[in-house]
Design a protein around this motif. Structure first.
Motif, PDB file in Angstrom:
ATOM      1  N   UNK A 159      -5.424   5.560  -6.153  1.00  0.00           N
ATOM      2  CA  UNK A 159      -5.111   4.128  -6.055  1.00  0.00           C
ATOM      3  C   UNK A 159      -5.861   3.626  -4.828  1.00  0.00           C
ATOM      4  N   UNK A 160      -6.476   2.456  -4.953  1.00  0.00           N
ATOM      5  CA  UNK A 160      -7.340   1.984  -3.872  1.00  0.00           C
ATOM      6  C   UNK A 160      -6.932   0.601  -3.390  1.00  0.00           C
ATOM      7  N   UNK A 161      -7.251   0.353  -2.140  1.00  0.00           N
ATOM      8  CA  UNK A 161      -7.061  -0.981  -1.573  1.00  0.00           C
ATOM      9  C   UNK A 161      -8.454  -1.537  -1.307  1.00  0.00           C
ATOM     10  N   UNK A 162      -8.888  -2.452  -2.172  1.00  0.00           N
ATOM     11  CA  UNK A 162     -10.254  -2.940  -2.085  1.00  0.00           C
ATOM     12  C   UNK A 162     -10.271  -4.460  -2.050  1.00  0.00           C
ATOM     13  N   UNK A 163     -11.097  -5.004  -1.158  1.00  0.00           N
ATOM     14  CA  UNK A 163     -11.211  -6.461  -1.041  1.00  0.00           C
ATOM     15  C   UNK A 163      -9.833  -7.110  -0.988  1.00  0.00           C
ATOM     16  N   UNK A 164      -8.979  -6.568  -0.115  1.00  0.00           N
ATOM     17  CA  UNK A 164      -7.632  -7.113   0.130  1.00  0.00           C
ATOM     18  C   UNK A 164      -6.727  -7.102  -1.092  1.00  0.00           C
ATOM     19  N   UNK A 165      -6.937  -6.151  -1.991  1.00  0.00           N
ATOM     20  CA  UNK A 165      -5.989  -6.046  -3.095  1.00  0.00           C
ATOM     21  C   UNK A 165      -5.888  -4.595  -3.558  1.00  0.00           C
ATOM     22  N   UNK A 166      -4.684  -4.255  -4.057  1.00  0.00           N
ATOM     23  CA  UNK A 166      -4.494  -2.893  -4.542  1.00  0.00           C
ATOM     24  C   UNK A 166      -5.012  -2.814  -5.970  1.00  0.00           C
ATOM     25  N   UNK A 167      -5.809  -1.802  -6.249  1.00  0.00           N
ATOM     26  CA  UNK A 167      -6.293  -1.647  -7.627  1.00  0.00           C
ATOM     27  C   UNK A 167      -5.971  -0.253  -8.155  1.00  0.00           C
ATOM     28  N   UNK A 168      -5.631  -0.208  -9.416  1.00  0.00           N
ATOM     29  CA  UNK A 168      -5.295   1.050 -10.058  1.00  0.00           C
ATOM     30  C   UNK A 168      -5.783   1.019 -11.503  1.00  0.00           C
TER      31      UNK A 168
ATOM     32  N   UNK B  53       0.800  -1.241   0.000  1.00  0.00           N
ATOM     33  CA  UNK B  53       0.000   0.000   0.000  1.00  0.00           C
ATOM     34  C   UNK B  53       0.829   1.285   0.000  1.00  0.00           C
ATOM     35  N   UNK B  54       2.132   1.179  -0.265  1.00  0.00           N
ATOM     36  CA  UNK B  54       2.952   2.398  -0.324  1.00  0.00           C
ATOM     37  C   UNK B  54       2.408   3.360  -1.381  1.00  0.00           C
ATOM     38  N   UNK B  55       2.012   2.808  -2.535  1.00  0.00           N
ATOM     39  CA  UNK B  55       1.524   3.649  -3.636  1.00  0.00           C
ATOM     40  C   UNK B  55       0.291   4.448  -3.228  1.00  0.00           C
ATOM     41  N   UNK B  56      -0.595   3.838  -2.422  1.00  0.00           N
ATOM     42  CA  UNK B  56      -1.786   4.551  -1.956  1.00  0.00           C
ATOM     43  C   UNK B  56      -1.384   5.795  -1.173  1.00  0.00           C
ATOM     44  N   UNK B  57      -0.287   5.605  -0.382  1.00  0.00           N
ATOM     45  CA  UNK B  57       0.113   6.690   0.518  1.00  0.00           C
ATOM     46  C   UNK B  57       0.724   7.858  -0.229  1.00  0.00           C
ATOM     47  N   UNK B  58       1.363   7.570  -1.360  1.00  0.00           N
ATOM     48  CA  UNK B  58       2.028   8.678  -2.051  1.00  0.00           C
ATOM     49  C   UNK B  58       1.182   9.313  -3.152  1.00  0.00           C
TER      50      UNK B  58
END
Lengths: 156, 634
Positions: A100-109, A89-94
């Protein structure tokens, strides 16, 4: 080089939210605006609605911070998340836009659905267009031109 | 199961008990969802003979089967309760995003019973809560909705149904509004919610609940075709702006001055001045998933305030204050309409009430003493004064809160001047122009509702062939078709049955019934959409039968409440002459060829009952029909 992107004309957005549903059914096989890579910010008091999705930055914040090297950049400059992702989830933070989202235990973009974005196909109002990024300013200029022309006509 | 969220929420306001339940798969198959499932749930949880404002009355909220998917314009919410104005069990429909939000919160239906001790509202989301409503009780609908939405995730993350002061104070023609823009529950839903001390219901999107469908790809293909059709519609741009793109609309005409006089054509055209409308219209609002929004944010420059109001492009809600209250200034009409929306008052019942009162006052039947010293004159001032009094139930307003029936009760001499069907004001007058809508006013247990009977007859100038094509689209069987058009005439009563069944089916799947939208859909298309969503194939005829089943079941419940043929009576004034420029208009058939006398009207009703398979004398669904629809147990 051609750069095709989703061009958002938010003045045209009606807030029907079909784009979110088209995205979520494509990503997760179900309809839910919270499971989408595009989200429409619904306005409160008559201001326009604002659809937002990944900007496909020229110098992306997400790519260099990824410890797993999970991002690929294709020849059109589109940033694609591959299955090397470890879910840190580093990408979500930056991401400065929260796209960029973390949905249903996975990162999606957003990867522009491989060149045929579902959200654009369904947009009934023309707020979302997939095409050359420079087309939007061109169109705006054309509109301005016609307004100026009508002013001149009135002046005459 | 595909398409459904899968749960029903039970909330008992008296005990505070909240529990989840499920609806039987067979019921979902037989009734599909929305309107139909609401009727079926009603048959299970209703109490016969209950006073609508008693705690025992139920409120059933349901979302259509397609709600929450990207099928265009499929976000209708259905609310079933016993309505105080007519005393029937009826189902009201509204737009907004509530139906989708309810599904994303994990529920298809909500059943509310009992009565809270203090003002509350229900919040449905990751948790279901009964929340204290002391901060919103007494506030208008717009303020209350804003506060509720703000405290549950903000705009775009939840949806709210709310009532205003009219509902809190038990006004018989109060309604509720969804997301500030969509009215729901003409005939007293507001008062029912008010009696339960229920200010509103909020449903929030959650990431847990999503709607799954059987065949994504197939559905996406069908939806893209529909969207393409909507995009290329030649009326799209003008409809989005709220114009009426059909020139013929003004020929349909209006009546005013308590249905005594036809509104002159130039007056009607002046009320609908596009330039003025362009000036006040700020933005179009779309319901969830809708491709052709017909709600608008309108702003009045006078007080520099933007007012979001519901405005309908074809029935033109802003026209009502103009027609019945004779308010010509568009700013004043917006202010009046905005006030009614904020209070949660049905604009049709209210403006016709104003027309009725002024006519009686000017005719000397009501005196200054009767009105509590209030001078009545058509126009903005009287309209606003009466609205305030009614909503606050002050002085004369106590009587007005009962609507025209309330006035009739208080002053029996006024009775013969009222034009009511089941205690409710009609929306239109058949003496100007007649279609299936007007017969629907008479036969619908819920009173004069326009939507279930709305067809191409709404506009004048159609040919008999247009009606034939329309009937074919609704899959009228051949033998029935022959009867419907026997002798080169149109049997409105026979056609109406199929329009109602179509309404009931569209409302069960949750698609909007507005004419500009429903013309894109047909039973044949629904067959394909249904298969893609549910994953099982059913013929269009079978789907229409499900619609018919829902309609008949609700009728069966209402028959037990006394709604038989005796209640389906025409207002006396429909058979009298209508004054106006084109002197002495009388009620004629759609093609204006021959007069509709009492005999003809009775024949029309006979044909309707016969086509429905109901007993002609009693107007009650026959045993054979009930057996055919497998609802004989009710």
């Amino acid at each position: 080089m051609k750069k095709r992107r989703i061009v958002i004309d938010f003045l045209k957005c009606t807030g029907c939210r079909l784009c979110e549903m088209a995205c979520s059914i494509n990503l997760f096989g179900e309809f839910n605006p919270y499971l989408s890579n595009i989200s429409v910010m619904i306005s409160e008091n008559g201001e326009p609605n604002m659809p937002v999705t990944c900007m496909q930055c020229e110098e992306p914040f997400c790519v260099p911070v990824c410890p797993a090297g999970a991002f690929d950049v294709d020849n059109e400059g589109i940033v694609v998340l591959t299955n090397k992702c470890v879910g840190c989830k580093m990408c979500l933070m930056v991401c400065p836009f929260g796209n960029i989202h973390y949905l249903r235990s996975r990162v999606v973009k957003c990867d522009l659905c491989g060149g045929d974005p579902e959200c654009v196909k369904i947009c009934p109002s023309g707020a979302l267009v997939y095409g050359e990024v420079n087309e939007l300013p061109k169109n705006r200029k054309n509109i301005l031109k016609s307004i100026l022309a009508s002013y001149r006509q009135m002046g005459n | 199961m595909y398409g459904y969220a899968g749960k029903v929420l039970f909330v008992d306001l008296s005990s505070g008990e909240i529990k989840d339940g499920e609806v039987d798969k067979e019921i979902l198959h037989d009734y599909i969802g929305g309107f139909g499932v609401n009727a079926r749930l009603c048959s299970e949880y209703w109490k016969k003979g209950v006073d609508p404002l008693e705690p025992d009355n139920i409120i059933i909220i349901g979302s259509g089967f397609f709600a929450g998917t990207f099928i265009p314009s499929s976000s209708k919410t259905f609310i079933t309760t016993k309505f105080p104005m007519t005393g029937c069990y009826g189902t009201a429909a509204g737009g907004g995003s509530f139906a989708a939000a309810l599904k994303y919160a994990g529920y298809d239906n909500v059943i509310i019973t009992g009565q809270a001790k203090k003002p509350i509202y229900i919040s449905i989301g990751n948790r279901v809560e009964i929340c204290d409503a002391s901060n919103v009780w007494g506030k208008d609908i717009f303020e209350a909705t804003d506060i509720m939405i703000k405290s549950h995730g903000g705009q775009g993350h939840c949806s709210a149904i709310s009532i205003g002061m009219a509902g809190e104070n038990g006004v018989s023609f109060s309604l509720a509004m969804i997301d500030k823009a969509s009215t729901v529950g003409r005939g007293g839903l507001g008062a029912v919610m008010g009696s339960k001390k229920l200010k509103g219901v909020v449903a929030s999107y959650t990431d847990k609940g999503g709607v799954k469908v059987a065949d994504n790809k197939k559905l996406a293909g069908l939806v893209c075709q529909l969207i393409e059709r909507a995009r290329s519609d030649r009326h799209r741009e003008s409809l989005l702006k709220g114009y009426i793109p059909w020139d013929k609309w003004v020929e349909a005409g209006f009546s005013y001055k308590n249905w005594s006089t036809a509104l002159p054509e130039e007056k009607a055209l002046a009320l609908y001045d596009v330039r003025e409308w362009d000036r006040v219209r700020k933005r179009t609002i779309h319901c969830y998933s809708c491709v052709l929004g017909d709600k608008y944010v309108v702003g009045v420059e006078k007080n520099k305030k933007d007012i979001s109001s519901y405005f309908s492009s074809y029935a033109n809600a802003l026209l009502y204050p103009g027609v019945h209250c004779d308010i010509s200034d568009v700013n004043e009409r917006v202010i009046c309409f905005d006030a009614a929306n904020r209070y949660g008052v049905d604009i049709i019942c209210f403006t016709t009430l104003v027309g009725f009162l002024v006519e009686l006052y000017e005719g000397g039947i009501l005196s200054l003493k009767d009105t509590g010293g209030l001078e009545l004159k058509l126009g903005f001032k009287t309209t606003m004064e009466l609205l305030d009094l009614t909503v606050r139930r002050e002085g004369f307003g106590k009587i007005l809160a009962g609507g025209i029936s309330g006035v009739n009760e208080a002053f029996p001499a006024t009775r013969k001047y009222s034009s009511l069907i089941k205690g409710m004001s009609p929306v239109l007058d058949p003496r100007n122009h007649f279609g299936t809508e007007h017969l629907e006013f008479v036969v619908n247990p819920r009173g004069p509702q326009i939507a279930p009977g709305e067809s191409i007859s709404l506009l004048p100038g159609r040919s008999l062939n247009d009606f034939k094509r329309y009937a074919q689209r609704l899959l009228v069987p051949n033998d029935k078709f022959e009867k419907m058009f026997a002798g080169g005439e149109l049997a409105v009563g026979r056609l109406l049955r199929y329009i109602e069944d179509w309404y009931s089916l569209l409302s069960s799947v949750g698609v909007c019934i507005r004419p500009q939208i429903n013309r894109w859909f047909s039973p044949a298309l629904l067959e394909k959409l249904y298969e893609a969503v549910a994953g099982k194939s059913r013929s269009a005829g079978d789907l229409l039968k499900a619609g018919e089943r829902g309609w008949n079941l609700l009728k069966v419940l209402n028959v037990k409440e006394g709604f038989d043929r005796r209640k389906d009576s025409f207002p006396e004034n429909w058979f009298k002459k209508l004054d106006g420029e084109r002197k002495n208009l009388i009620w004629k058939d759609y093609f204006k060829k021959k007069a509709v006398t009492k005999y003809e009207a009775k024949k029309m009703l006979d044909e309707y009952y016969e086509e429905r398979g109901w007993n002609i004398e009693s107007g009650i669904p026959g045993k054979d029909k009930l057996a055919e629809l497998e609802i004989e147990d009710f």
